[in-house]
Design a protein around this motif. Structure first.
Motif, mmCIF file in Angstrom:
data_model
loop_
_atom_site.group_PDB
_atom_site.id
_atom_site.type_symbol
_atom_site.label_atom_id
_atom_site.label_comp_id
_atom_site.label_asym_id
_atom_site.label_seq_id
_atom_site.Cartn_x
_atom_site.Cartn_y
_atom_site.Cartn_z
ATOM 1 N N ALA A 102 0.845 -1.369 -0.213
ATOM 2 C CA ALA A 102 -0.544 0.159 -0.427
ATOM 3 C C ALA A 102 0.809 1.256 -0.234
ATOM 4 O O ALA A 102 0.338 2.473 -0.762
ATOM 5 N N VAL A 103 1.944 1.290 1.114
ATOM 6 C CA VAL A 103 2.589 2.880 1.001
ATOM 7 C C VAL A 103 3.344 3.157 -0.119
ATOM 8 O O VAL A 103 3.985 3.841 -0.846
ATOM 9 N N ARG A 104 3.797 1.607 -0.880
ATOM 10 C CA ARG A 104 4.496 1.495 -2.299
ATOM 11 C C ARG A 104 3.932 1.741 -3.093
ATOM 12 O O ARG A 104 4.056 1.363 -4.256
ATOM 13 N N ASN A 105 2.411 2.187 -3.491
ATOM 14 C CA ASN A 105 1.683 2.946 -4.597
ATOM 15 C C ASN A 105 1.319 1.460 -5.309
ATOM 16 O O ASN A 105 1.213 1.748 -6.030
ATOM 17 N N PHE A 106 0.952 -0.050 -4.139
ATOM 18 C CA PHE A 106 0.793 -1.381 -5.408
ATOM 19 C C PHE A 106 1.533 -1.455 -6.488
ATOM 20 O O PHE A 106 1.680 -2.212 -7.147
ATOM 21 N N GLY A 125 6.790 6.036 -3.436
ATOM 22 C CA GLY A 125 6.166 5.460 -2.587
ATOM 23 C C GLY A 125 6.555 6.738 -1.280
ATOM 24 O O GLY A 125 7.074 7.505 -1.303
ATOM 25 N N THR A 126 6.165 6.087 0.043
ATOM 26 C CA THR A 126 6.520 5.983 1.189
ATOM 27 C C THR A 126 7.116 5.142 2.658
ATOM 28 O O THR A 126 7.173 4.289 1.787
ATOM 29 N N GLU A 127 7.454 5.234 3.395
ATOM 30 C CA GLU A 127 8.322 4.425 4.214
ATOM 31 C C GLU A 127 7.558 3.944 5.362
ATOM 32 O O GLU A 127 6.623 4.798 5.488
ATOM 33 N N LEU A 128 7.889 2.476 6.160
ATOM 34 C CA LEU A 128 6.513 2.635 7.255
ATOM 35 C C LEU A 128 7.789 2.732 8.295
ATOM 36 O O LEU A 128 7.106 3.306 9.182
ATOM 37 N N MET A 129 9.088 3.194 8.158
ATOM 38 C CA MET A 129 9.865 3.419 8.932
ATOM 39 C C MET A 129 9.646 4.302 9.569
ATOM 40 O O MET A 129 9.594 5.771 8.913
ATOM 41 N N GLY A 130 9.409 5.262 11.257
ATOM 42 C CA GLY A 130 8.940 5.873 11.696
ATOM 43 C C GLY A 130 7.741 6.721 11.780
ATOM 44 O O GLY A 130 7.039 7.419 12.463
ATOM 45 N N LYS A 131 7.149 5.680 10.786
ATOM 46 C CA LYS A 131 5.537 5.890 11.327
ATOM 47 C C LYS A 131 4.885 5.213 12.265
ATOM 48 O O LYS A 131 5.228 4.291 12.688
ATOM 49 N N LYS A 132 3.875 5.576 12.942
ATOM 50 C CA LYS A 132 2.473 5.088 13.659
ATOM 51 C C LYS A 132 2.101 3.789 12.982
ATOM 52 O O LYS A 132 1.248 4.193 12.546
ATOM 53 N N LEU A 133 1.706 3.263 13.355
ATOM 54 C CA LEU A 133 1.354 1.779 13.482
ATOM 55 C C LEU A 133 0.353 2.141 14.548
ATOM 56 O O LEU A 133 0.622 1.629 15.420
ATOM 57 N N GLU A 162 -17.228 -2.097 -5.936
ATOM 58 C CA GLU A 162 -17.350 -1.191 -6.365
ATOM 59 C C GLU A 162 -15.925 -1.171 -6.277
ATOM 60 O O GLU A 162 -15.423 0.727 -5.812
ATOM 61 N N PHE A 163 -15.423 -0.971 -4.551
ATOM 62 C CA PHE A 163 -14.090 -0.416 -4.588
ATOM 63 C C PHE A 163 -12.732 -0.459 -5.460
ATOM 64 O O PHE A 163 -12.596 0.649 -5.352
ATOM 65 N N ALA A 164 -13.295 -1.988 -5.757
ATOM 66 C CA ALA A 164 -12.210 -1.929 -7.368
ATOM 67 C C ALA A 164 -12.511 -1.242 -8.066
ATOM 68 O O ALA A 164 -11.212 -0.340 -8.982
ATOM 69 N N GLU A 165 -13.325 -0.859 -8.498
ATOM 70 C CA GLU A 165 -13.690 0.338 -10.170
ATOM 71 C C GLU A 165 -12.927 1.624 -8.931
ATOM 72 O O GLU A 165 -12.936 2.548 -10.070
ATOM 73 N N LYS A 166 -13.851 2.007 -8.144
ATOM 74 C CA LYS A 166 -13.600 3.623 -7.323
ATOM 75 C C LYS A 166 -12.302 3.756 -6.588
ATOM 76 O O LYS A 166 -12.022 5.015 -7.233
ATOM 77 N N PHE A 167 -11.752 2.599 -6.871
ATOM 78 C CA PHE A 167 -9.927 3.044 -6.216
ATOM 79 C C PHE A 167 -9.055 2.783 -6.819
ATOM 80 O O PHE A 167 -8.593 1.877 -5.974
ATOM 81 N N ALA A 168 -8.993 2.365 -7.864
ATOM 82 C CA ALA A 168 -8.298 1.949 -8.203
ATOM 83 C C ALA A 168 -6.681 2.572 -7.424
ATOM 84 O O ALA A 168 -6.952 4.016 -7.782
ATOM 85 N N GLY A 169 -6.013 1.964 -7.721
ATOM 86 C CA GLY A 169 -3.999 2.874 -7.053
ATOM 87 C C GLY A 169 -4.564 2.845 -5.417
ATOM 88 O O GLY A 169 -3.641 3.694 -5.037
ATOM 89 N N ARG A 170 -5.862 2.211 -4.948
ATOM 90 C CA ARG A 170 -6.179 2.870 -3.537
ATOM 91 C C ARG A 170 -6.533 1.219 -3.096
ATOM 92 O O ARG A 170 -7.009 1.481 -1.466
#
Length: 306
Positions: free
Chosen positions: A117-121, A127-135, A256-264
């Motif tokens: 997800a953070v590497r934009n699929f 994209g971004t990295e997970l290091m330093g992010k809040k989980l 519906e998710f797949a159609e509306k939110f490609a890339g997300r």
């Protein structure tokens, strides 16, 4: 005594071999029903068995009515919402799960999905990295604790909320305990869901809660489909183009998710959290051992019905 392994989605052969070894060493007979497809085949197979090992297979009142000799059902895995507990109790059948056996497999998948997800699929963009992010870990059970363990290796700042786990237990693991789901979602860039599907949690992951996430938030679901309010999450993702949702449980509204939110948005084609050779072996053999312990000694550890 006869033990049935009823798996429409079969165990790996090595797991079946391990189950057979445990059951036959106890002097019991093992029978297999795999890829059965039709419920009628399951109803026929349960007629004379004393114990059943299942995975995601459904054990409802009709199955229990047909299983006149049944004493115990063990779900090889943590979740057991595919078993009608009230009907099992009414039939004097013990129901168990095998908590912890699939936990690492599910936790590793959660991280695979986070990275994707953070590497934009993996679409070739930055994209971004997970290091330093809040989980945020929503429910600090066996899977949640494994997620926390892995997150430390990624260098993440780890938070957790669990209404039933004492704060000191969470914080002993070096994880920050928060006092509510609302606080968790508001604080965290990524939230990993591990709550069961209960009357209280169904549809609880809704517009208001997820909308508290910071910009660029990622919601990861390796728990249950039913906890997501799909209509409200769709509305939120329409309103907030920065949010991503990745799930190991295909939503009813997948198209519906797949159609509306490609890339997300991403969903696995079928639930894959426990789909590793190691998890197959661990859960299957644990289920076999629990059946032997129950039939021989009356051991009811991990019983989930009353």
């Amino acid at each position: 005594m006869k033990v049935l392994v009823a798996t429409d989605k079969p165990f790996a052969k090595v797991a079946v071999d391990g189950i057979r070894k445990e059951i036959e060493a106890a002097g019991y007979e093992l029978v297999l029903l795999e890829k059965y497809g039709e419920k009628a085949k399951l109803l026929e197979a349960v007629k004379d068995v004393n114990a059943i090992i299942i995975r995601s297979d459904i054990i409802d009142a009709e199955v229990l009515d047909a299983a006149k000799e049944l004493k115990i059902v063990v779900r090889a895995g943590a979740g057991y919402d595919n078993v009608d507990l009230a009907a099992a109790t009414a039939h004097n059948v013990c129901v168990m799960n095998t908590p912890g056996q699939n936990s690492n497999a599910v936790a590793e998948l959660a991280f695979g999905m986070m990275v994707m997800a953070v590497r934009n699929f993996y679409n070739g963009t930055s994209g971004t990295e997970l290091m330093g992010k809040k989980l945020g870990i929503h429910a600090y059970g066996n899977v949640g604790r494994n997620v926390a363990r892995i997150a430390k290796g990624f260098g993440m700042d780890i938070y957790a909320f669990d209404a039933f786990c004492p704060k000191e237990v969470i914080e002993k693991d070096g994880v920050k305990a928060v006092s509510s789901a609302e606080e968790l979602y508001a604080a965290c860039n990524v939230v990993s869901l591990h709550i069961p599907a209960t009357a209280e949690t169904k549809n609880s992951i809704n517009y208001e809660l997820v909308n508290k996430m910071p910009k660029g938030g990622v919601l990861v679901n390796t728990a249950r489909k039913e906890v997501i309010n799909e209509a409200e999450l769709i509305k939120l993702m329409e309103d907030r183009a920065d949010l991503k949702y990745v799930t190991d449980i295909m939503p009813a509204a997948n198209a519906e998710f797949a159609e509306k939110f490609a890339g997300r948005y991403f969903s696995t084609p079928k639930k894959m959290g426990a789909q590793t050779a190691e998890a197959n072996i661990n859960a299957g053999i644990a289920a076999a051992r629990q059946i032997v312990g129950f039939l021989k000694d009356g051991c009811e550890k991990f019983k989930v019905n009353k």
